[in-house]
Design a protein around this motif. Sequence first.
Motif, short mmCIF file in Angstrom:
data_model
loop_
_atom_site.label_atom_id
_atom_site.label_comp_id
_atom_site.label_asym_id
_atom_site.label_seq_id
_atom_site.Cartn_x
_atom_site.Cartn_y
_atom_site.Cartn_z
N SER A 132 32.42 7.18 52.05
CA SER A 132 31.20 8.16 52.63
C SER A 132 29.68 7.50 53.22
CB SER A 132 30.78 9.19 51.61
OG SER A 132 29.64 10.40 51.54
N ASP A 133 29.26 8.53 53.63
CA ASP A 133 27.66 7.36 54.07
C ASP A 133 26.97 8.18 53.26
OD1 ASP A 133 28.94 7.17 56.61
OD2 ASP A 133 28.87 9.13 57.77
N LEU B 277 32.11 4.21 46.82
CA LEU B 277 31.17 5.09 47.76
C LEU B 277 30.99 3.25 47.99
CD1 LEU B 277 28.56 6.79 45.37
CD2 LEU B 277 30.62 7.99 46.64
N LEU B 278 31.58 3.70 49.61
CA LEU B 278 30.85 2.56 50.35
C LEU B 278 29.88 2.34 51.66
CD1 LEU B 278 34.99 2.05 51.01
CD2 LEU B 278 33.74 0.71 49.82
N ASN B 279 29.52 1.61 51.82
CA ASN B 279 28.21 1.80 52.71
C ASN B 279 27.27 2.59 52.60
OD1 ASN B 279 29.33 -0.46 54.47
ND2 ASN B 279 31.30 1.34 55.70
N ASP C 268 28.24 -1.29 48.82
CA ASP C 268 29.19 -1.01 48.20
C ASP C 268 29.38 -0.73 46.70
OD1 ASP C 268 30.59 -0.32 50.88
OD2 ASP C 268 31.78 -2.63 50.80
N ILE C 269 30.04 0.49 45.78
CA ILE C 269 29.52 0.45 44.34
C ILE C 269 31.27 1.22 43.81
CG2 ILE C 269 28.50 3.01 44.66
CD1 ILE C 269 26.82 2.10 42.16
N TYR C 270 31.61 0.64 43.37
CA TYR C 270 32.81 1.19 42.85
C TYR C 270 32.47 1.60 41.27
CZ TYR C 270 34.30 -1.38 46.56
OH TYR C 270 34.52 -1.72 47.66
N ALA D 282 30.31 -1.12 36.02
CA ALA D 282 30.51 -0.27 37.42
C ALA D 282 30.14 -2.06 38.29
CB ALA D 282 28.99 0.41 37.98
N VAL D 283 31.24 -1.73 39.69
CA VAL D 283 30.66 -3.43 40.76
C VAL D 283 30.03 -2.92 41.45
CG1 VAL D 283 32.04 -4.87 41.70
CG2 VAL D 283 32.89 -4.22 39.70
N VAL D 284 28.92 -3.60 42.08
CA VAL D 284 28.23 -3.33 42.98
C VAL D 284 28.35 -4.73 44.81
CG1 VAL D 284 25.86 -2.67 44.63
CG2 VAL D 284 26.77 -1.89 42.26
#
Length: 295
Positions: free
Chosen positions: A25-26, A44-46, A58-60, A104-106
């Motif tokens: 999503s934006d 969540l990308l971008n 991006d966050i996972y 979590a990964v950023v």
Amino acid sequence: MKYTLNHFNKIIFFLFFILTTFSCSDTSDEIFSNATDASEEIALLNVEYGSASLQKYDIYLPKNRSGSTTKVFVLIHGGSWVGGDKDDLNNIVSGIQVRFPNYAVVNMNYQLAGIGKSPFPMQLIDIETVIDHLKSNTNNYHISSNFGFIGTSAGAHLAMLYAYDYDALSEIKIVCSIVGPTNFTDDNYVLNPDYQQLILGIQLITGVSFQEDPSYYENASPYHVVTSTAPPSILFYGGEDDLVPRSQGIEMHEKLNSLNIINEFTLYENEGHGWEGEALNDTYTKLSSFITTYF
């Protein structure tokens, strides 16, 4: 999991000729509403952390996460400070998710340098802005303010420089350098013609001559700014690297030892600026053990 560590893009040498110009999503309130369910795994990308086109990450987010326990990896890509993209590290994202499913990964982008657009401190400010953005959204993301850096090449240099000199609150708990430059005043960079191109490239994009202002290069070198408060650090270098000489890793390791900073250092004698196969498996094994112990 198998991938080749990204080679240090030689974009810097081409600056003489050209300038560098789950769920998705934006950035919006919707992103944070999507992230509020801590029981679900969410990507969540971008996510925008600034107004520039490359100020996105991006966050996972893992399932069953908690603001008190969920630590955060921040990945910083390479590319000679003038190129590269967060997508280059997607395989590392996947590897972390497999080996450390509760973290979590950023995976961040940062503004790229070019002639007249210095990476220092611009890219360090971008890292700081990402950290501040994550901290301001710990309740939305259900993550803690404990961060670990993993960087490759120029991104590893930025990771070390930020962790050693910009992290006033000691929020960076570990830092991993994979073939990251550590000392721009190294004789190999200053005197050895085999490696001088890097310093010439930095002079080109910063507008600062080493001969006229060597202190500028010291202040941009993790080797010179590191103090005894630095976080545990793990270093990986190639003995046949034609961009980052072995002295960068060896002397950084010695400096960390002299300051009594927990660190591990691996030199792959027959590898260059990136590797695969047995050497890559060894990197994963050692990095995983280091993370388990110190993060």
